[in-house]
Design a protein around this motif. Structure first.
Motif, PDB file in Angstrom:
ATOM      1  N   SER A 199      -1.828  66.069   9.339  1.00 11.38           N
ATOM      2  CA  SER A 199      -1.933  64.652   8.953  1.00 11.38           C
ATOM      3  C   SER A 199      -0.839  63.829   9.616  1.00 11.38           C
ATOM      4  O   SER A 199      -1.055  62.661   9.965  1.00 11.38           O
ATOM      5  CB  SER A 199      -1.857  64.505   7.423  1.00 11.38           C
ATOM      6  OG  SER A 199      -0.605  64.942   6.920  1.00 11.38           O
ATOM      7  N   GLY A 200       0.353  64.427   9.834  1.00  7.48           N
ATOM      8  CA  GLY A 200       1.428  63.706  10.517  1.00  7.48           C
ATOM      9  C   GLY A 200       1.064  63.381  11.955  1.00  7.48           C
ATOM     10  O   GLY A 200       1.329  62.273  12.446  1.00  7.48           O
ATOM     11  N   ALA A 201       0.451  64.341  12.642  1.00  8.24           N
ATOM     12  CA  ALA A 201       0.019  64.104  14.021  1.00  8.24           C
ATOM     13  C   ALA A 201      -1.057  63.029  14.071  1.00  8.24           C
ATOM     14  O   ALA A 201      -1.033  62.131  14.926  1.00  8.24           O
ATOM     15  CB  ALA A 201      -0.499  65.402  14.631  1.00  8.24           C
ATOM     16  N   ALA A 202      -2.001  63.104  13.139  1.00 11.63           N
ATOM     17  CA  ALA A 202      -3.065  62.095  13.086  1.00 11.63           C
ATOM     18  C   ALA A 202      -2.497  60.721  12.750  1.00 11.63           C
ATOM     19  O   ALA A 202      -2.932  59.699  13.299  1.00 11.63           O
ATOM     20  CB  ALA A 202      -4.107  62.502  12.047  1.00 11.63           C
ATOM     21  N   GLY A 203      -1.502  60.694  11.862  1.00 10.77           N
ATOM     22  CA  GLY A 203      -0.888  59.424  11.487  1.00 10.77           C
ATOM     23  C   GLY A 203      -0.185  58.764  12.659  1.00 10.77           C
ATOM     24  O   GLY A 203      -0.256  57.539  12.823  1.00 10.77           O
ATOM     25  N   TRP A 204       0.496  59.568  13.497  1.00  7.53           N
ATOM     26  CA  TRP A 204       1.158  58.992  14.672  1.00  7.53           C
ATOM     27  C   TRP A 204       0.116  58.364  15.591  1.00  7.53           C
ATOM     28  O   TRP A 204       0.326  57.259  16.117  1.00  7.53           O
ATOM     29  CB  TRP A 204       1.949  60.072  15.424  1.00  7.53           C
ATOM     30  CG  TRP A 204       2.762  59.499  16.535  1.00  7.53           C
ATOM     31  CD1 TRP A 204       4.054  59.054  16.471  1.00  7.53           C
ATOM     32  CD2 TRP A 204       2.331  59.250  17.884  1.00  7.53           C
ATOM     33  NE1 TRP A 204       4.449  58.546  17.683  1.00  7.53           N
ATOM     34  CE2 TRP A 204       3.420  58.655  18.577  1.00  7.53           C
ATOM     35  CE3 TRP A 204       1.142  59.460  18.568  1.00  7.53           C
ATOM     36  CZ2 TRP A 204       3.338  58.281  19.910  1.00  7.53           C
ATOM     37  CZ3 TRP A 204       1.055  59.088  19.912  1.00  7.53           C
ATOM     38  CH2 TRP A 204       2.145  58.505  20.571  1.00  7.53           C
ATOM     39  N   THR A 217     -10.206  64.595  13.751  1.00  5.59           N
ATOM     40  CA  THR A 217     -10.383  66.036  13.497  1.00  5.59           C
ATOM     41  C   THR A 217      -9.111  66.637  12.917  1.00  5.59           C
ATOM     42  O   THR A 217      -9.170  67.548  12.086  1.00  5.59           O
ATOM     43  CB  THR A 217     -10.773  66.788  14.785  1.00  5.59           C
ATOM     44  OG1 THR A 217      -9.672  66.800  15.702  1.00  5.59           O
ATOM     45  CG2 THR A 217     -11.983  66.154  15.446  1.00  5.59           C
ATOM     46  N   TRP A 218      -7.960  66.111  13.333  1.00  7.71           N
ATOM     47  CA  TRP A 218      -6.693  66.633  12.807  1.00  7.71           C
ATOM     48  C   TRP A 218      -6.541  66.302  11.329  1.00  7.71           C
ATOM     49  O   TRP A 218      -6.142  67.161  10.534  1.00  7.71           O
ATOM     50  CB  TRP A 218      -5.517  66.054  13.593  1.00  7.71           C
ATOM     51  CG  TRP A 218      -5.418  66.561  15.005  1.00  7.71           C
ATOM     52  CD1 TRP A 218      -6.096  67.618  15.555  1.00  7.71           C
ATOM     53  CD2 TRP A 218      -4.606  66.020  16.050  1.00  7.71           C
ATOM     54  NE1 TRP A 218      -5.743  67.776  16.868  1.00  7.71           N
ATOM     55  CE2 TRP A 218      -4.836  66.813  17.207  1.00  7.71           C
ATOM     56  CE3 TRP A 218      -3.711  64.961  16.139  1.00  7.71           C
ATOM     57  CZ2 TRP A 218      -4.192  66.574  18.431  1.00  7.71           C
ATOM     58  CZ3 TRP A 218      -3.068  64.714  17.349  1.00  7.71           C
ATOM     59  CH2 TRP A 218      -3.308  65.513  18.472  1.00  7.71           C
ATOM     60  N   VAL A 219      -6.840  65.073  10.944  1.00  5.37           N
ATOM     61  CA  VAL A 219      -6.665  64.710   9.542  1.00  5.37           C
ATOM     62  C   VAL A 219      -7.697  65.414   8.674  1.00  5.37           C
ATOM     63  O   VAL A 219      -7.414  65.793   7.529  1.00  5.37           O
ATOM     64  CB  VAL A 219      -6.697  63.174   9.352  1.00  5.37           C
ATOM     65  CG1 VAL A 219      -8.118  62.613   9.472  1.00  5.37           C
ATOM     66  CG2 VAL A 219      -6.100  62.790   8.000  1.00  5.37           C
ATOM     67  N   THR A 230      -1.069  61.222   1.540  1.00  5.08           N
ATOM     68  CA  THR A 230      -0.779  60.860   2.932  1.00  5.08           C
ATOM     69  C   THR A 230      -1.985  61.066   3.824  1.00  5.08           C
ATOM     70  O   THR A 230      -2.322  60.205   4.650  1.00  5.08           O
ATOM     71  CB  THR A 230       0.412  61.682   3.454  1.00  5.08           C
ATOM     72  OG1 THR A 230       1.559  61.406   2.640  1.00  5.08           O
ATOM     73  CG2 THR A 230       0.722  61.339   4.906  1.00  5.08           C
ATOM     74  N   ALA A 231      -2.655  62.209   3.688  1.00  9.89           N
ATOM     75  CA  ALA A 231      -3.806  62.496   4.546  1.00  9.89           C
ATOM     76  C   ALA A 231      -4.949  61.517   4.271  1.00  9.89           C
ATOM     77  O   ALA A 231      -5.619  61.055   5.206  1.00  9.89           O
ATOM     78  CB  ALA A 231      -4.264  63.928   4.346  1.00  9.89           C
ATOM     79  N   LYS A 235      -6.533  58.990   7.030  1.00  7.38           N
ATOM     80  CA  LYS A 235      -7.954  58.925   7.391  1.00  7.38           C
ATOM     81  C   LYS A 235      -8.495  57.518   7.172  1.00  7.38           C
ATOM     82  O   LYS A 235      -9.313  57.022   7.963  1.00  7.38           O
ATOM     83  CB  LYS A 235      -8.772  59.942   6.598  1.00  7.38           C
ATOM     84  CG  LYS A 235     -10.236  59.976   7.032  1.00  7.38           C
ATOM     85  CD  LYS A 235     -10.984  61.173   6.515  1.00  7.38           C
ATOM     86  CE  LYS A 235     -12.411  61.186   7.068  1.00  7.38           C
ATOM     87  NZ  LYS A 235     -13.160  62.394   6.651  1.00  7.38           N
ATOM     88  N   ALA A 236      -8.027  56.848   6.125  1.00  8.73           N
ATOM     89  CA  ALA A 236      -8.446  55.469   5.885  1.00  8.73           C
ATOM     90  C   ALA A 236      -8.040  54.575   7.048  1.00  8.73           C
ATOM     91  O   ALA A 236      -8.813  53.718   7.501  1.00  8.73           O
ATOM     92  CB  ALA A 236      -7.842  54.957   4.582  1.00  8.73           C
ATOM     93  N   ALA A 237      -6.819  54.768   7.560  1.00  8.38           N
ATOM     94  CA  ALA A 237      -6.348  53.973   8.697  1.00  8.38           C
ATOM     95  C   ALA A 237      -7.209  54.223   9.933  1.00  8.38           C
ATOM     96  O   ALA A 237      -7.544  53.289  10.676  1.00  8.38           O
ATOM     97  CB  ALA A 237      -4.896  54.303   8.994  1.00  8.38           C
ATOM     98  N   LEU A 238      -7.602  55.462  10.145  1.00  8.22           N
ATOM     99  CA  LEU A 238      -8.458  55.790  11.290  1.00  8.22           C
ATOM    100  C   LEU A 238      -9.853  55.176  11.126  1.00  8.22           C
ATOM    101  O   LEU A 238     -10.437  54.666  12.094  1.00  8.22           O
ATOM    102  CB  LEU A 238      -8.559  57.309  11.454  1.00  8.22           C
ATOM    103  CG  LEU A 238      -7.287  58.001  11.962  1.00  8.22           C
ATOM    104  CD1 LEU A 238      -7.403  59.515  11.815  1.00  8.22           C
ATOM    105  CD2 LEU A 238      -7.017  57.630  13.414  1.00  8.22           C
ATOM    106  N   LEU A 239     -10.380  55.203   9.917  1.00  6.16           N
ATOM    107  CA  LEU A 239     -11.689  54.588   9.673  1.00  6.16           C
ATOM    108  C   LEU A 239     -11.631  53.080   9.906  1.00  6.16           C
ATOM    109  O   LEU A 239     -12.570  52.489  10.456  1.00  6.16           O
ATOM    110  CB  LEU A 239     -12.154  54.885   8.244  1.00  6.16           C
ATOM    111  CG  LEU A 239     -12.596  56.324   7.960  1.00  6.16           C
ATOM    112  CD1 LEU A 239     -12.952  56.491   6.490  1.00  6.16           C
ATOM    113  CD2 LEU A 239     -13.791  56.716   8.836  1.00  6.16           C
TER     114      LEU A 239
END
Length: 342
Positions: A199-204, A217-219, A230-231, A235-239
């Motif tokens: 989730s940290g990698a996806a967040g960055w 896919t990471w999150v 956090t995760a 994911k919400a930010a990515l959506l």
């Protein structure tokens, strides 16, 4: 006695031949300069000749001849990641640095041969990149030096400085690409066993608006391991970035329902940093409702009200925090905040 003297004559030359060399100061001492750009390490290793009253440009360093860009062994520059020098791509690696000076424009040369002595064995067939630069008048520098000027997340200017000249070499780094590749490699190691890493990698990636499909896919991998605040927020930010506002809002609500006091507090301060005072206040109000015995929850809510300019609400919540806090240093700090509101 005669035999002993003859023996010494035979042995003495052998002893002299085996004497170790003395270590003495170099006329042009070795030096190193380094700079990190994002995750990319750049290092220059060189020797520093002195002006020593000599004519340098067009004299000690002749025009129109390839020069080692220092003294003794050739100067060496190392890049831990791919870069662009003066707009020319250059792979990660270790390079011999040479220069071809003229009275006006200079050519900076990056050679695949990095172990030569000076430029005496320089071979143009080993060039990896050549960059045209323009030297600039600069403050006097007695001993040749390399500096890294104006560093940023996207690059830096590597400058040779000597006599009254600065030779700027712009170095650009695609830091986002470097970080993404680093994250991929890290997630192949021990980090792969921890949901926080995924989730940290996806967040960055979400924060930097890069590699969004892979970040999803990471999150998702993180969420299959453990569904966390956090995760879900990540994911919400990515959506959101993919245009799914409804799905993002649903996930944020789900995340908030799972949040701890500390997580809500941290999110509230993130919103404060974004100048979203009203949204932060709503979160801090939720925290005092869910954790009525927490002095920190009231303290955070008071700070948000103070930033908004509502001194009455700020003072009321600071007093509630003061009633609950035990630590002497925090009591002193909170009383100080109350005094400021008078």
């Amino acid at each position: 006695m005669r035999r002993i003297a003859l023996a010494l004559l035979v042995v003495a030359p052998v002893l002299v031949a085996q004497a170790p060399p003395l270590t003495l100061p170099e006329a042009s001492p070795r030096a190193h300069a380094s700079q990190t750009v994002g995750l990319t390490d750049i290092e220059v290793s060189y020797h520093r000749p002195a002006v020593n009253g000599r004519k340098v440009w067009g004299g000690l360093v002749p025009y129109g001849q390839v020069w080692r860009a220092g003294a003794n062994e050739n100067t060496v520059v190392t890049f831990s990641s791919p870069v662009r020098v003066g707009g020319t791509p250059l792979p990660a690696g270790r390079y011999g640095l040479h220069m071809l000076p003229t009275a006006t424009a200079w050519t900076v040369i990056f050679s695949s041969q990095s172990h030569g002595w000076g430029s005496y064995s320089y071979d143009a067939k080993e060039d990896v990149a050549r960059v045209q630069v323009t030297p600039l008048v600069a403050e006097p520098t007695e001993r040749l030096a390399y500096t890294f000027d104006d560093p940023s997340e996207q690059g830096v200017t590597l400058s040779l400085r000597w006599e009254k000249l600065r030779v700027p070499i712009p170095v650009a780094v695609d830091t986002k690409a470097v970080v993404v590749q680093s994250l991929r490699e890290q997630l192949r190691g021990l980090h792969q066993f921890f949901p926080e890493a995924w989730s940290g990698a996806a967040g960055w990636c979400a924060r930097n608006d890069v590699n969004l499909d892979e970040a999803m896919t990471w999150v998702d991998r993180s969420l299959t391991m453990r569904e966390s605040f956090t995760a879900l927020r990540t994911k919400a930010a990515l959506l959101d970035k993919k245009g799914d506002a409804k799905g993002a809002e649903a996930l944020r609500a789900k995340a908030l329902a799972k949040a701890t006091e500390v997580e809500v507090n941290q999110l509230g301060y993130t919103l404060l940093g974004q100048k979203k005072l009203d949204e932060a206040i709503v979160l801090f109000q939720r925290n005092v409702q869910d954790h009525p015995d927490s002095w920190n929850a009231y303290d955070s809510l008071a700070e948000a009200y103070a930033l908004k300019g509502d001194k009455a609400q700020a003072a009321a919540n600071y007093r509630k925090a003061l009633e609950r806090v035990k630590q002497a240093d925090q009591r002193t700090r909170i009383q100080g905040e109350l005094d400021k509101l008078k």
